[in-house]
Design an enzyme around this catalytic site. Sequence first.
Site, PDB file in Angstrom:
ATOM      1  N   ASP A  22       0.523   0.085   7.601  1.00 33.89           N
ATOM      2  CA  ASP A  22       0.420  -1.361   7.800  1.00 33.89           C
ATOM      3  C   ASP A  22       1.706  -2.008   7.293  1.00 33.89           C
ATOM      4  O   ASP A  22       2.643  -1.298   6.893  1.00 33.89           O
ATOM      5  CB  ASP A  22      -0.805  -1.929   7.052  1.00 33.89           C
ATOM      6  N   ASP A  41       2.847  -5.041   4.504  1.00 32.57           N
ATOM      7  CA  ASP A  41       2.306  -5.858   3.410  1.00 32.57           C
ATOM      8  C   ASP A  41       3.292  -6.955   3.014  1.00 32.57           C
ATOM      9  O   ASP A  41       4.484  -6.685   2.837  1.00 32.57           O
ATOM     10  CB  ASP A  41       2.050  -4.970   2.179  1.00 32.57           C
ATOM     11  N   ASP A  49      -1.171  -7.076   6.005  1.00 34.20           N
ATOM     12  CA  ASP A  49      -1.829  -7.672   4.837  1.00 34.20           C
ATOM     13  C   ASP A  49      -0.965  -8.802   4.296  1.00 34.20           C
ATOM     14  O   ASP A  49       0.225  -8.610   4.035  1.00 34.20           O
ATOM     15  CB  ASP A  49      -2.012  -6.631   3.719  1.00 34.20           C
TER      16      ASP A  49
HETATM   17  P1  TTP Z   1      -1.267  -0.026   1.023  1.00 38.24           P
HETATM   18  O1  TTP Z   1      -0.762  -0.921   2.107  1.00 38.24           O
HETATM   19  O2  TTP Z   1      -2.653   0.482   1.206  1.00 38.24           O
HETATM   20  O3  TTP Z   1      -0.343   1.260   0.810  1.00 38.24           O
HETATM   21  P2  TTP Z   1       1.218   1.501   0.993  1.00 38.24           P
HETATM   22  O4  TTP Z   1       1.897   0.282   1.524  1.00 38.24           O
HETATM   23  O5  TTP Z   1       1.715   2.057  -0.272  1.00 38.24           O
HETATM   24  O6  TTP Z   1       1.258   2.668   2.058  1.00 38.24           O
HETATM   25  P3  TTP Z   1       1.281   2.567   3.657  1.00 38.24           P
HETATM   26  O7  TTP Z   1       2.690   2.768   4.053  1.00 38.24           O
HETATM   27  O8  TTP Z   1       0.400   3.667   4.122  1.00 38.24           O
HETATM   28  O9  TTP Z   1       0.750   1.226   4.041  1.00 38.24           O
HETATM   29  O10 TTP Z   1      -1.243  -0.774  -0.359  1.00 38.24           O
HETATM   30  C1  TTP Z   1      -0.056  -1.375  -0.865  1.00 38.24           C
HETATM   31  C2  TTP Z   1      -0.217  -1.772  -2.289  1.00 38.24           C
HETATM   32  O11 TTP Z   1      -1.156  -2.826  -2.419  1.00 38.24           O
HETATM   33  C3  TTP Z   1      -0.727  -0.647  -3.167  1.00 38.24           C
HETATM   34  O12 TTP Z   1       0.220  -0.426  -4.174  1.00 38.24           O
HETATM   35  C4  TTP Z   1      -1.936  -1.131  -3.836  1.00 38.24           C
HETATM   36  C5  TTP Z   1      -1.974  -2.596  -3.521  1.00 38.24           C
HETATM   37  N1  TTP Z   1      -3.335  -3.016  -3.192  1.00 38.24           N
HETATM   38  C6  TTP Z   1      -4.030  -3.820  -4.070  1.00 38.24           C
HETATM   39  O13 TTP Z   1      -3.504  -4.186  -5.118  1.00 38.24           O
HETATM   40  N2  TTP Z   1      -5.295  -4.206  -3.753  1.00 38.24           N
HETATM   41  C7  TTP Z   1      -5.900  -3.812  -2.615  1.00 38.24           C
HETATM   42  O14 TTP Z   1      -7.059  -4.177  -2.359  1.00 38.24           O
HETATM   43  C8  TTP Z   1      -5.157  -2.961  -1.701  1.00 38.24           C
HETATM   44  C9  TTP Z   1      -5.775  -2.495  -0.422  1.00 38.24           C
HETATM   45  C10 TTP Z   1      -3.881  -2.600  -2.029  1.00 38.24           C
HETATM   46 MN    MN Z   2       1.094  -0.731   3.214  1.00 39.40          MN
HETATM   47 MN    MN Z   3      -1.832  -2.775   2.807  1.00 36.05          MN
END
Ligand code: TTP
Ligand code: MN
Ligand code: MN
Length: 377
Positions: free
Chosen positions: A204, A206, A301
């Site tokens: 995703d 973020d 997100d």
């Molecule tokens: P993610 O987007 O789930 O993971 P990521 O970006 O490290 O990996 P990917 O490349 O697969 O997307 O989460 C990003 C960060 O957000 C992770 O460090 C934890 C934080 N987080 C929260 O603090 N609360 C939450 O509810 C979620 C889902 C994530």
């Molecule tokens: Mn992510």
């Molecule tokens: Mn995320």
Amino acid sequence: AVNDSEVTPFSVPSYACQRRSTLKNHNAVLTDSLSLLAENAELSDEDGRGVAFRRAAAVLKALPSAVTKMSQLKGLPCLGEHSLRVIKDILENGASSEVESTKESERFKALKVLTGIFGVGSKTADRWIREGIHNLQQLRDSGQTLNRAQQAGLEHYDDIKQPVSLAEAEAIRGIVGRAVASVSPEAQIVLTGGFRRGKLTGHDVDFLITHPEEGSEVGLMPKLVSWLESQGLLLYQKTTRNSYLEGSEGPGRPPSNIDRFERCLSIFKLSAGQTGRGVQSEETAASPSAAERRWRAVRVDLVVSPISQFAFALLGWTGSKLFERELRRWAGHEKGMSLSSHALYDNKQGRYIRASSEEEIFAHLGLEFIPPTERNA
Ligand code: TTP
Ligand code: MN
Ligand code: MN
Ligand code: MN
């Protein structure tokens, strides 16, 4: 040939937040195997086992070269009996029988497919499997009631399972940047998650959004979401409002690990023209080809934080998940502090510790600063 006594054992500090973990991994075969067992444990609601495998994998990721002999692992932290058995199997036989049988098991395959649907967690997947649902077609045919998130997840399954490229993340950064600028010109936006750690793909994208004037971030999220919706950019969105000052948390109480920021879990409609290099979705029988559609679905997100909590939110949303978990464990066990994505609380002094940068937070925790690209534990 080098005999065992000449093999230098590796040395690694025990908390992942004390280590520099880049994306370079000299032990990918071992860490992929341990990560698969971690994933299987997490999908089976065995979080303790999951964390143990994640910690073991993270130690191997931090090593400066490939492990060739078990004797090199002597004295390393976080390598339990079970992980050592898996490693030994791979070093001696080229593969771990436990990993291979897990990978091939119908239950694991079904859990992977079903939890791959946005909005479906391991509990729901487990219930469906017990009802004989193992794949998407069986789910579609079952007449199960799906919530709005799961309906969107099923509809855009092929797109969402396709990794998001850095070019796509940057295109979305541009779109969200324009959206934020038009609803709140002073607001600031930062790419967090895996892309901030230097990853070239992600599941995703973020973003963390804040406003330099405390309080001016209030009401930003609904305006931002309305703007994006009016432009036809959202296929799905669910906004959760800020609840930090409600319930058990808030000033005067130690923070919990759960963060309570206003957040929006969404699925973006990204047009081919917006990335400049076309959509990357594969053609499947179930959905028209990328060329016919000229757009793809991407999970995004969005999180809004007040500026007073921004450094904590940035640290908390940059990851990796294990790095975050280890930071909180370090804070609690070694420093008598509670760290969350909102604040740092000193349990002995009974007070919050302010910080306006990630560097300050590491310093308060008595840790050497680890930059985002070295938090890939
Ligand atoms: P993610 O987007 O789930 O993971 P990521 O970006 O490290 O990996 P990917 O490349 O697969 O997307 O989460 C990003 C960060 O957000 C992770 O460090 C934890 C934080 N987080 C929260 O603090 N609360 C939450 O509810 C979620 C889902 C994530
Ligand atoms: Mn992510
Ligand atoms: Mn995320
Ligand atoms: Mn390395």
